[in-house]
Design an enzyme around this catalytic site. Structure first.
Site, PDB file in Angstrom:
ATOM      1  N   ALA A  24      -4.563  -0.344  -7.604  1.00 14.08           N
ATOM      2  CA  ALA A  24      -5.234   0.391  -6.528  1.00 14.08           C
ATOM      3  C   ALA A  24      -4.412   0.441  -5.239  1.00 14.08           C
ATOM      4  CB  ALA A  24      -6.592  -0.252  -6.258  1.00 14.08           C
ATOM      5  N   THR A  28      -3.987   3.314  -1.607  1.00 20.91           N
ATOM      6  CA  THR A  28      -4.666   3.094  -0.314  1.00 20.91           C
ATOM      7  C   THR A  28      -4.084   4.006   0.759  1.00 20.91           C
ATOM      8  OG1 THR A  28      -3.200   1.234   0.196  1.00 20.91           O
ATOM      9  CG2 THR A  28      -5.335   0.686  -0.761  1.00 20.91           C
ATOM     10  N   HIS A 121      -7.398   1.988 -17.568  1.00 19.82           N
ATOM     11  CA  HIS A 121      -8.796   1.832 -17.157  1.00 19.82           C
ATOM     12  C   HIS A 121      -9.540   3.165 -17.095  1.00 19.82           C
ATOM     13  CE1 HIS A 121      -7.944  -2.361 -15.219  1.00 19.82           C
ATOM     14  NE2 HIS A 121      -8.066  -2.424 -16.523  1.00 19.82           N
ATOM     15  N   CYS A 154     -26.756  12.266 -23.515  1.00 20.26           N
ATOM     16  CA  CYS A 154     -25.897  13.127 -24.318  1.00 20.26           C
ATOM     17  C   CYS A 154     -26.702  14.236 -25.001  1.00 20.26           C
ATOM     18  CB  CYS A 154     -25.191  12.267 -25.364  1.00 20.26           C
ATOM     19  SG  CYS A 154     -24.203  13.215 -26.520  1.00 20.26           S
ATOM     20  N   ASN A 220       3.984  -5.766  -3.606  1.00 26.24           N
ATOM     21  CA  ASN A 220       2.578  -5.861  -3.208  1.00 26.24           C
ATOM     22  C   ASN A 220       2.509  -6.530  -1.840  1.00 26.24           C
ATOM     23  OD1 ASN A 220      -0.130  -5.323  -4.329  1.00 26.24           O
ATOM     24  ND2 ASN A 220      -0.467  -7.513  -3.998  1.00 26.24           N
TER      25      ASN A 220
HETATM   26  P1  NAD Z   1      -6.775  -4.739  -6.328  1.00 27.30           P
HETATM   27  O1  NAD Z   1      -7.665  -4.146  -5.287  1.00 27.30           O
HETATM   28  O2  NAD Z   1      -7.212  -5.974  -7.004  1.00 27.30           O
HETATM   29  O3  NAD Z   1      -5.351  -5.051  -5.682  1.00 27.30           O
HETATM   30  C1  NAD Z   1      -4.692  -4.122  -4.885  1.00 27.30           C
HETATM   31  C2  NAD Z   1      -3.503  -4.861  -4.252  1.00 27.30           C
HETATM   32  O4  NAD Z   1      -2.722  -3.909  -3.532  1.00 27.30           O
HETATM   33  C3  NAD Z   1      -3.918  -5.948  -3.274  1.00 27.30           C
HETATM   34  O5  NAD Z   1      -3.275  -7.166  -3.623  1.00 27.30           O
HETATM   35  C4  NAD Z   1      -3.458  -5.414  -1.907  1.00 27.30           C
HETATM   36  O6  NAD Z   1      -2.947  -6.441  -1.067  1.00 27.30           O
HETATM   37  C5  NAD Z   1      -2.351  -4.464  -2.283  1.00 27.30           C
HETATM   38  N1  NAD Z   1      -2.169  -3.320  -1.388  1.00 27.30           N
HETATM   39  C6  NAD Z   1      -3.120  -2.450  -0.957  1.00 27.30           C
HETATM   40  N2  NAD Z   1      -2.559  -1.464  -0.217  1.00 27.30           N
HETATM   41  C7  NAD Z   1      -1.227  -1.734  -0.152  1.00 27.30           C
HETATM   42  C8  NAD Z   1      -0.108  -1.104   0.474  1.00 27.30           C
HETATM   43  N3  NAD Z   1      -0.243   0.019   1.173  1.00 27.30           N
HETATM   44  N4  NAD Z   1       1.117  -1.681   0.326  1.00 27.30           N
HETATM   45  C9  NAD Z   1       1.276  -2.835  -0.377  1.00 27.30           C
HETATM   46  N5  NAD Z   1       0.262  -3.469  -1.003  1.00 27.30           N
HETATM   47  C10 NAD Z   1      -0.965  -2.929  -0.891  1.00 27.30           C
HETATM   48  O7  NAD Z   1      -6.447  -3.590  -7.348  1.00 27.30           O
HETATM   49  P2  NAD Z   1      -6.000  -3.652  -8.873  1.00 27.30           P
HETATM   50  O8  NAD Z   1      -5.044  -4.748  -9.112  1.00 27.30           O
HETATM   51  O9  NAD Z   1      -5.633  -2.275  -9.220  1.00 27.30           O
HETATM   52  O10 NAD Z   1      -7.343  -4.035  -9.642  1.00 27.30           O
HETATM   53  C11 NAD Z   1      -8.573  -3.450  -9.312  1.00 27.30           C
HETATM   54  C12 NAD Z   1      -9.209  -2.530 -10.353  1.00 27.30           C
HETATM   55  O11 NAD Z   1      -9.953  -1.570  -9.629  1.00 27.30           O
HETATM   56  C13 NAD Z   1      -8.243  -1.730 -11.153  1.00 27.30           C
HETATM   57  O12 NAD Z   1      -8.439  -2.065 -12.458  1.00 27.30           O
HETATM   58  C14 NAD Z   1      -8.590  -0.253 -10.948  1.00 27.30           C
HETATM   59  O13 NAD Z   1      -9.064   0.259 -12.185  1.00 27.30           O
HETATM   60  C15 NAD Z   1      -9.774  -0.217 -10.054  1.00 27.30           C
HETATM   61  N6  NAD Z   1      -9.642   0.595  -8.814  1.00 27.30           N
HETATM   62  C16 NAD Z   1      -8.987   1.800  -8.855  1.00 27.30           C
HETATM   63  C17 NAD Z   1      -8.825   2.558  -7.692  1.00 27.30           C
HETATM   64  C18 NAD Z   1      -8.087   3.877  -7.773  1.00 27.30           C
HETATM   65  O14 NAD Z   1      -8.103   4.526  -8.811  1.00 27.30           O
HETATM   66  N7  NAD Z   1      -7.380   4.282  -6.703  1.00 27.30           N
HETATM   67  C19 NAD Z   1      -9.351   2.090  -6.481  1.00 27.30           C
HETATM   68  C20 NAD Z   1     -10.053   0.858  -6.472  1.00 27.30           C
HETATM   69  C21 NAD Z   1     -10.180   0.123  -7.663  1.00 27.30           C
HETATM   70 ZN    ZN Z   2     -23.482  11.364 -27.764  1.00 25.45          ZN
END
Ligand code: NAD
Ligand code: ZN
Length: 248
Positions: A24, A28, A121, A154, A220
């Site tokens: 994710a 951001t 996912h 469905c 990260n």
């Molecule tokens: P997470 O939220 O657990 O971790 C995100 C990491 O990114 C954090 O450690 C944070 O410090 C870091 N981070 C955020 N912005 C940053 C930046 N600009 N620069 C550097 N680091 C940055 O996310 P995850 O590990 O993907 O796990 C969460 C689950 O949530 C995933 O399985 C995903 O499916 C889902 N999710 C998806 C989205 C999306 O599709 N954009 C958004 C939220 C959650």
């Molecule tokens: Zn069905």
């Protein structure tokens, strides 16, 4: 700082088959909140796990409410510098696959072909029947749900409809996990970008790359539990760091 960039650039230049693994954090900077950062989705809404979704109509209603509330953000989101830097490496033929935990479709929007993005996912841009797998479009779900929060079922088998994403507690998609493992085991460098690396089994993928003999770089903002396995850890912002090393 320069030494870190130089080491990162050198690893990329010396690799012929890079696999990207994103979380994710890469999105951001496109305005989509992550889960675990301050102000992230986790603080506002504890995720609804799969058994709750199946077991309670109210949990299903709440999950559709959240989905449609997020829609205004998701539908406007565009790929950012980080996505574009990855896509420029892809255009140079450096990248074999982009494995993503994200469900936002921004890698595809940045120019990575659908067949080269492995979504472990799932995807939030459409819905599916949990029993027979029939696809239902979100506009259709919204039509049914918006008036009085009627839950979609469905049209073919009467089963429960859910976004085509993988919730906590839900089985991983087999084909995607098989392809992701194969890509990780055969690459020569894996870049884990913007993931807290605490969600399993997805977080096994960077370790598989290491076991297969590849280099591992973790980019990260904050430390992760897999940092000890990495050849290089960059606790930096994603967009500017990737733009600098790919000279965008
Ligand atoms: P997470 O939220 O657990 O971790 C995100 C990491 O990114 C954090 O450690 C944070 O410090 C870091 N981070 C955020 N912005 C940053 C930046 N600009 N620069 C550097 N680091 C940055 O996310 P995850 O590990 O993907 O796990 C969460 C689950 O949530 C995933 O399985 C995903 O499916 C889902 N999710 C998806 C989205 C999306 O599709 N954009 C958004 C939220 C959650
Ligand atoms: Zn069905």
């Amino acid at each position: 700082m320069q030494a870190e960039f130089d080491a990162f650039t050198e690893l990329i230049e010396n690799s012929r088959s890079i696999v990207i693994f994103t979380g994710a954090g890469i999105s951001t900077e496109s305005g989509i909140p992550d889960f675990r950062s301050p102000g992230g989705l986790w603080e506002k809404n504890r995720p609804i796990d799969f058994s709750e979704f199946l077991g309670s109509e109210e949990a299903r209603r709440e999950s559709w409410r959240r989905k449609f509330a997020m829609e205004s953000v998701l539908s406007k989101a565009k790929p950012n510098k980080g996505h574009m830097a990855i896509s420029s490496l892809y255009d140079k033929g450096k990248i074999g696959a982009v494995i993503t935990q994200n469900i936002d479709g921004l890698h595809q929007a940045s120019g990575i072909r659908d067949e080269d993005v492995i979504e472990v996912h799932g995807n939030t841009t459409y819905a599916k029947c949990l029993d027979c797998g029939s696809r239902m479009e979100l506009v259709e779900v919204q039509k049914i749900f918006s008036e009085d929060e009627t839950l979609p079922i469905c049209g073919r088998c009467g089963g429960i409809i859910k976004t085509a994403t993988i919730s906590f507690g839900q089985a991983m998609p087999e084909e995607e996990m098989r392809r992701a493992s194969a890509a990780a085991l055969t690459c020569d460098l894996l870049l884990a970008i913007g993931s807290s690396l605490v969600v399993y089994p997805a977080a096994d993928i960077p370790l598989m790359a290491k076991q297969g003999g590849a280099g591992l770089v973790i980019l990260n903002r904050e430390p992760t539990p897999l940092d000890g396995h990495a050849d290089l850890v960059l606790n930096r912002e994603i967009g500017e760091t990737l733009a600098a090393v790919t000279k965008l």
